[in-house]
Design an enzyme around this catalytic site. Structure first.
Site, mmCIF file in Angstrom:
data_model
loop_
_atom_site.group_PDB
_atom_site.id
_atom_site.type_symbol
_atom_site.label_atom_id
_atom_site.label_comp_id
_atom_site.label_asym_id
_atom_site.label_seq_id
_atom_site.Cartn_x
_atom_site.Cartn_y
_atom_site.Cartn_z
ATOM 1 N N GLY A 183 41.592 32.060 39.506
ATOM 2 C CA GLY A 183 42.692 33.018 39.524
ATOM 3 C C GLY A 183 43.379 33.163 40.869
ATOM 4 O O GLY A 183 44.595 33.258 40.951
ATOM 5 N N LYS A 242 30.004 34.824 43.273
ATOM 6 C CA LYS A 242 31.421 34.709 43.603
ATOM 7 C C LYS A 242 31.752 35.597 44.802
ATOM 8 O O LYS A 242 31.134 36.639 44.998
ATOM 9 C CB LYS A 242 32.267 35.121 42.401
ATOM 10 C CG LYS A 242 32.178 34.125 41.256
ATOM 11 C CD LYS A 242 32.982 34.588 40.067
ATOM 12 C CE LYS A 242 33.112 33.527 38.996
ATOM 13 N NZ LYS A 242 31.915 32.865 38.578
ATOM 14 N N SER A 285 38.378 29.934 43.495
ATOM 15 C CA SER A 285 38.636 30.890 42.427
ATOM 16 C C SER A 285 39.754 30.334 41.559
ATOM 17 O O SER A 285 40.794 29.920 42.076
ATOM 18 C CB SER A 285 39.065 32.236 43.027
ATOM 19 O OG SER A 285 39.730 33.013 42.061
ATOM 20 N N HIS A 323 36.212 36.479 39.811
ATOM 21 C CA HIS A 323 36.613 36.908 41.151
ATOM 22 C C HIS A 323 37.418 38.202 41.124
ATOM 23 O O HIS A 323 37.263 39.045 41.993
ATOM 24 C CB HIS A 323 37.424 35.789 41.835
ATOM 25 C CG HIS A 323 36.594 34.611 42.206
ATOM 26 N ND1 HIS A 323 36.413 33.544 41.353
ATOM 27 C CD2 HIS A 323 35.888 34.329 43.320
ATOM 28 C CE1 HIS A 323 35.633 32.653 41.947
ATOM 29 N NE2 HIS A 323 35.298 33.102 43.139
#
Length: 118
Positions: A89, A19, A87, A46
């Protein structure tokens, strides 16, 4: 080297798929900023990368804002880096910006990006 100049543009692991996040680092007073790339196999999510980076930047009296994330596939033997994904989030980083940052450090690499998720 103080402030923004002392912050490396890119810090990623040497090999593997992991990531990454694209982060805007800025001085707390003023509009001066720069975008940096951080990636790590150690990060399960992340935000793990961001949670490690943020206090480091605080010590330098800088603040950071995550612009998005994705994944990096880094093959140092073949000198190839592929940037892709997003990602959950933070949303998808602008991979074209991330690739430009990576190219400034990995000058002799083939670096590509796509909106693929895998």
């Amino acid at each position: 080297m103080a402030g923004l100049a002392g912050v490396p543009d890119v810090e990623i692991d040497s090999d593997g798929v992991f990531k990454y996040i694209l982060v805007r680092v800025s001085k707390k007073s003023g509009s001066e900023h720069k975008d940096i790339v951080r990636g790590s196999k150690a990060a399960e999510f992340h935000n793990n990368i961001f949670e490690k980076l943020s206090p480091e930047m605080e010590k330098l009296e800088l603040e950071c804002k995550c612009l998005g994330g994705g994944k990096i596939d880094h093959n140092s033997k073949q000198k190839k880096i592929r940037v892709f994904g997003l990602s959950t989030g933070f949303g998808k980083a602008d991979h074209s910006i991330s690739v430009e940052k990576l190219k400034s450090v990995y000058k002799d690499y083939e670096i590509t990006w796509s909106d693929d998720t895998k």
